[in-house]
Design an enzyme around this catalytic site. Sequence first.
Site, PDB file in Angstrom:
ATOM      1  N   GLU A   1       3.952  11.202   9.070  1.00 20.93           N
ATOM      2  CA  GLU A   1       3.642  10.144   8.102  1.00 20.93           C
ATOM      3  C   GLU A   1       4.571  10.239   6.891  1.00 20.93           C
ATOM      4  O   GLU A   1       4.139  10.107   5.746  1.00 20.93           O
ATOM      5  CB  GLU A   1       2.176  10.246   7.645  1.00 20.93           C
ATOM      6  CG  GLU A   1       1.174  10.232   8.776  1.00 20.93           C
ATOM      7  CD  GLU A   1      -0.266  10.341   8.307  1.00 20.93           C
ATOM      8  OE1 GLU A   1      -0.528  10.057   7.108  1.00 20.93           O
ATOM      9  OE2 GLU A   1      -1.128  10.706   9.121  1.00 20.93           O
TER      10      GLU A   1
ATOM     11  N   GLU B   1      -6.655  15.769   9.770  1.00 24.83           N
ATOM     12  CA  GLU B   1      -6.847  16.479   8.493  1.00 24.83           C
ATOM     13  C   GLU B   1      -8.014  17.462   8.519  1.00 24.83           C
ATOM     14  O   GLU B   1      -8.876  17.466   7.650  1.00 24.83           O
ATOM     15  CB  GLU B   1      -6.994  15.452   7.359  1.00 24.83           C
ATOM     16  CG  GLU B   1      -5.755  14.601   7.193  1.00 24.83           C
ATOM     17  CD  GLU B   1      -5.904  13.461   6.193  1.00 24.83           C
ATOM     18  OE1 GLU B   1      -6.992  13.326   5.607  1.00 24.83           O
ATOM     19  OE2 GLU B   1      -4.939  12.690   6.024  1.00 24.83           O
TER      20      GLU B   1
END
Length: 889
Positions: A768, A667
């Site tokens: 994910e 991220e």
Amino acid sequence: MEVVEANAIINHDFSEGLLSWHPNSCNGFVSDGSDYAHEIKAESGNQFAVLSNRTQCWQGLEQNITSRLLPHVTYNVLAVVRVGGSAQQTADVLATLRLENPNSGPTFLSVGRVTASRERWERLEGTFSLKSLPCRAIFYLEGPLPGLDLLIDRVHIWSAIIVKGEVNTCFAAGHDNIIQNPMFEDGLNHWTGRGCNIVLHDVAKGEVLPSGGQHFASATNRTQFWNGIQQDITGRLKSKTAYEVSAFVRISSNLASAQVLATIWIQTKDLREQYISIGKVQASSKEWVQLQGKFLLNPEPAKAVAYLEGPPAGIDIIVSSFLMYPATKPSPSPAPRVENPAFGLNILENSNLFDGLRGWYPLGSCSLNVATGSPHTLPPAAQESLGWQQSLSGNYIFVTNRKQTWEGPAQTFTEKLKLFVTYQVTAWVRVGSGGTGAQNVNVAISVDGRWVNGGEIEADVHLWREVAGSFRLESKPSNVMVYVQGPSPGVDLMVAGLQIFPVDQKARFEHLKKQTEKLRMRDVILNISGGSALDRFCGFCVKVKQTYTSFPLGSCINRSGLDNDDYVAFFVKNFNWAVFENELKWYWTEPQKGNYNYRDSDDLLEFCKCHGIQTRGHCIFWEDSNAVQQWVKELNQNDLRAAVEKHINDLLSRYRGKFQHYDVNNEMLHGSFYQDRLGKDIWSYMFKMAHQLDPSAILFVNDYHVEDGKDAKSSPEKYINQIVDLQERGAPVGGIGVQGHITYPVGSVVHTALDALSILGLPIWFTEMDVYSTNEFVRADDLEIMLREAFAHPAVEGIMFWGFWEFMSREQGHLVDWDGAINEAGKRFISLKKEWTTNVKGHTDREGQFKFRGFHGTYEVEVSGHSRKTRQTFTVDKGDSPIVVEICL
């Protein structure tokens, strides 16, 4: 009877006007009598509430009390009411609870009734108890005939009453409660401090009253965030069982608010320790708040302790009650019925501005005008849904005199919305000069005051930019408004062609099926030789079964899941790749400096190896500061760099060659902990070092909101720029991770994002993926959209779910309920897997050939003649020309 107990009603005496109250389809105001009727005075305070212009009996005053209720508790209700109006008559006033759950319509619980008049205040009294908490519990007063005003002096809902200093507890915890002495009626018996002191407080002393009962407790002298109040619950929990937790908590007054967490520590029979997070809430020093949560216990614990923790050192945790009991499984959700959804039809008024600003109004003090010069074509994502034929007028709303970021054009469209329908949002936006750099522009949907993200983009003064987003409502709203916001105050805003329309999600499916067959399948020719003349004349009997799918389809797993044999069975049967939920993250493998825990990741790797499952390594580092251990945060620059180098060396040397992928630094579009402290080159250094330590692993970037248009920080353009910058700095980026945590997916928006990312020529993985809906049929539809879009796109080379089991995945995102029942989303997933698996049978033709088109993977074929039979395995890999398999009988 004077009620001084903690009240489930906020602003019970209207001393703060109508704060927290909501007039239900009528007018409401607070009066002291001077502006209503001089002869009417409030009974207990200075003012009372008036509900006027009532045209239906059910119209009145309501308040959401969900967060302030407990199950298995008997509540008393007291409301002081009367009626007003010109008629000299009596009328019944009713107290009602509206219980709302997403999987069914609302139910109504009658709480109390009284006959009221204009002459005097009357007391409406009643009781109620809930076996389980609904999604929403709305308390309201209703009943008088249309035309009569409803007057309310005060309202109390409480679980204990104090009469002349004596406490009468109305609490009933139920026989299944795991926690002993949950409301401290037996003092501090069964409770201890976790690294701190605990103190018992009496209702008769001090200014703080318990939320129920006559005592509460506090954890004091806390020097660590994990200090708190605890209870040993060893022997009271069962494996493979779900539990609910409810506690009323607050904090000491030396801090306005802080997060309080409920946690369970367990130790298994093999001495493995596990911490289970079961709930959290932002607690206040001014009032009680309810902490709620659910958890699934997989292993049979040898020891178990439940405790509260969380606030900074020096802040007391105060608790009035703590309940833990077996979870109630809700009834299966029915498939929603939507009549006439009008797919593709814009539900906003005057989007093209042909009629000036009709339907539009300024939110705030800004000014709106109509101007010309915007694009005439629909934005790309809208074209995917609506087609190329539609065009725009070229008119746009020009917003000036903006004094707040939230100011912009708005329109109310409550009555045009249908529940459980996904709406696509599309617009062209641009900003004027005056700001510093690019500006965020957001299409916001206000649903009864709650903000819903309809799409967000970073805009500038030079180009019109597309906003593409979506939303869906799953409970009936009272008021829905769309507005465009975001740029800094003083920056002008331009909005063109803002449309909101329901999307026919299945309209793309036939196209996607064709793309899938072209991309993921290959022609196969089985050449059969040998056998008798009769066999060759009649044809051999052929049965082809696909035994393995080569396309990676996996899920995250965790160590506790291995203790649940049902969980293991579903995973092994349905997935061929795995990623570890937390067990490889640095905060897990080294929570304190020098205190290593590789046992869990070793166990998971061994499990995957035994079942032939390939693995992704998630993640080496994580840029989000909230995911960085405290001891790492406290390092100086030199020590931090040394710790980073040591961690990556330790991890990748230990697992060299065992993980096929690594998410190197998670991220990076949303966090910058390491970059802020070690400089911009640290990111490329991490990639280069990882490649040096494990050259066989493909190294990924990984981020969220890339595919859904909801976050200006992570647009495909921003992601591409970041990847290119890393590559220019020498980082061997080998793959693009699109997390895929998505709500209300729209296929065209996802497809447009994937097309943009594919320009880099790198493999894209959904790393994910999960979807959310309270209705499992809608969740199944959303999941099918995501899977079909991903499987049909040539740049996508793998799909990973972020969990599949209830309480071990995103809330309302699971495929399998905690008790092993496969829900509608899970059934849809299995159905798609079956659709993407090839099993055929038949007979050879006159040339001894059997032809079919099959999905890529491993196959077993059985060929039978009249007297002989043979079996053979073969692989169908990627390729355009037919694959020929020779089989000799």
